[in-house]
Design a protein around this motif. Structure first.
Motif, short mmCIF file in Angstrom:
data_model
loop_
_atom_site.label_atom_id
_atom_site.label_comp_id
_atom_site.label_asym_id
_atom_site.label_seq_id
_atom_site.Cartn_x
_atom_site.Cartn_y
_atom_site.Cartn_z
N PHE A 210 -10.51 31.53 6.31
CA PHE A 210 -8.97 31.67 6.33
C PHE A 210 -8.15 30.95 7.03
CE2 PHE A 210 -5.53 34.03 8.37
CZ PHE A 210 -4.79 34.98 7.24
N LYS A 211 -8.87 30.52 8.09
CA LYS A 211 -7.67 29.42 8.84
C LYS A 211 -8.36 28.07 7.88
CE LYS A 211 -9.14 31.26 13.43
NZ LYS A 211 -10.34 31.13 14.69
N LEU A 212 -8.98 27.64 7.81
CA LEU A 212 -8.75 26.69 6.93
C LEU A 212 -7.75 27.01 5.69
CD1 LEU A 212 -10.24 23.70 6.01
CD2 LEU A 212 -12.06 25.20 4.80
N ARG A 213 -8.27 27.47 5.11
CA ARG A 213 -7.15 27.94 3.62
C ARG A 213 -5.66 27.62 4.40
NH1 ARG A 213 -9.16 32.38 2.26
NH2 ARG A 213 -6.80 33.38 2.77
N ARG A 214 -5.27 28.21 5.64
CA ARG A 214 -4.32 28.20 5.93
C ARG A 214 -3.90 27.02 6.56
NH1 ARG A 214 -0.74 33.03 5.49
NH2 ARG A 214 0.36 31.98 7.61
N ALA A 215 -4.28 26.13 6.87
CA ALA A 215 -4.35 24.90 7.12
C ALA A 215 -3.85 23.77 6.28
CB ALA A 215 -5.45 24.54 7.96
N ARG B 204 -0.08 21.81 5.11
CA ARG B 204 -0.83 20.41 5.30
C ARG B 204 0.24 20.17 3.28
NH1 ARG B 204 -6.25 18.73 3.45
NH2 ARG B 204 -5.38 19.47 1.62
N ASN B 205 -0.07 21.24 2.72
CA ASN B 205 0.66 20.52 1.21
C ASN B 205 1.76 20.40 1.13
OD1 ASN B 205 -2.26 19.95 0.41
ND2 ASN B 205 -2.60 21.88 -0.42
N LYS B 206 1.79 21.79 2.08
CA LYS B 206 3.56 22.21 2.01
C LYS B 206 4.39 20.28 2.78
CE LYS B 206 3.85 26.84 2.31
NZ LYS B 206 4.61 28.16 3.32
N ILE B 207 4.29 20.18 3.70
CA ILE B 207 4.61 19.28 4.44
C ILE B 207 4.49 17.75 3.77
CG2 ILE B 207 3.95 17.96 6.09
CD1 ILE B 207 2.94 20.12 8.13
N ARG B 208 3.00 17.83 3.14
CA ARG B 208 2.90 16.37 2.20
C ARG B 208 4.00 15.92 0.70
NH1 ARG B 208 -3.05 16.36 -0.45
NH2 ARG B 208 -3.41 15.31 2.01
N THR B 209 4.02 17.85 -0.03
CA THR B 209 5.36 18.02 -1.26
C THR B 209 6.70 16.94 -0.67
OG1 THR B 209 3.56 19.20 -2.08
CG2 THR B 209 5.80 19.22 -2.91
N ALA B 210 7.11 18.23 0.55
CA ALA B 210 8.00 18.37 1.34
C ALA B 210 8.54 16.84 1.64
CB ALA B 210 8.52 19.50 1.96
N THR B 211 7.39 15.80 1.73
CA THR B 211 7.89 14.93 2.62
C THR B 211 7.95 14.07 1.17
OG1 THR B 211 6.68 14.84 4.10
CG2 THR B 211 6.76 12.92 3.59
N TYR B 212 7.12 13.96 -0.25
CA TYR B 212 6.72 13.01 -0.80
C TYR B 212 8.20 13.74 -1.45
CZ TYR B 212 6.36 12.38 -5.82
OH TYR B 212 6.30 11.71 -7.49
#
Length: 170
Positions: free
Chosen positions: A110-115, A119-127
């Motif tokens: 669960f923790k891994l999925r949340r992390a 990370r993917n939200k930050i990556r997408t927003a940055t892109y």
């Protein structure tokens, strides 16, 4: 030359099946077309025969005389620093990662999925922010053109910092 890992005296292999699965062994002698004599002096695999279809050959090879004793094999194994070389290899790292993943609990998964989600939200927003800045600069498709719009274009670094701040607030 298509093949680089040959069944030969001194070749290091990983046992893929049986009671010693996952352990490193050295080929001491070739018995016949399908069987070899192996010895794993530091991996607690006793000297014995094993079928070739139970072995995965590695890129490592040690030098010792034909049909050498376990003592000689151990000496050349330690001299070649084989255990350290194996731990540094990509293959061993993948095996360790697979074991670690298999040992995760529900909470760890669960923790891994949340992390990953964060990370993917930050990556997408940055892109998207960088893409927007490149579009404003006119460098989106390679050639520098006149900037669109009247506002001053942001640099990529500033855009990235803003995105990270926004995501951190949420």
């Amino acid at each position: 030359m298509p093949f680089q890992r040959f069944v030969e005296t001194g070749r290091i292999a990983v046992v893929s099946d049986g009671p010693y699965k996952g352990k490193l062994v050295s080929i001491v002698d070739v018995i016949d077309q399908t069987r070899v004599l192996v010895d794993g002096p530091t991996t607690s695999v006793p000297r014995g025969q094993i079928r070739l279809n139970q072995l995965h050959l590695t890129k490592f090879r040690i030098k010792f005389p034909y049909a050498a004793s376990s003592r000689v094999v151990r000496k050349s194994w330690v001299a070649a620093n084989l255990d350290e070389k194996w731990k540094q290899s990509v293959w061993a790292k993948k095996v360790a990662a697979k074991e670690k993943r298999a040992a995760l609990t529900d909470l760890d998964r669960f923790k891994l999925r949340r992390a990953r989600t964060t990370r993917n939200k930050i990556r997408t927003a940055t892109y998207l922010c960088l893409k927007k800045a490149a579009s404003r600069d006119g460098t989106l498709y390679g050639k520098k053109k006149m900037a669109k719009g009247g506002d001053k274009p942001k640099t990529a670094k500033k855009a990235k910092k803003e995105v990270v701040k926004k995501v951190a607030k949420k």
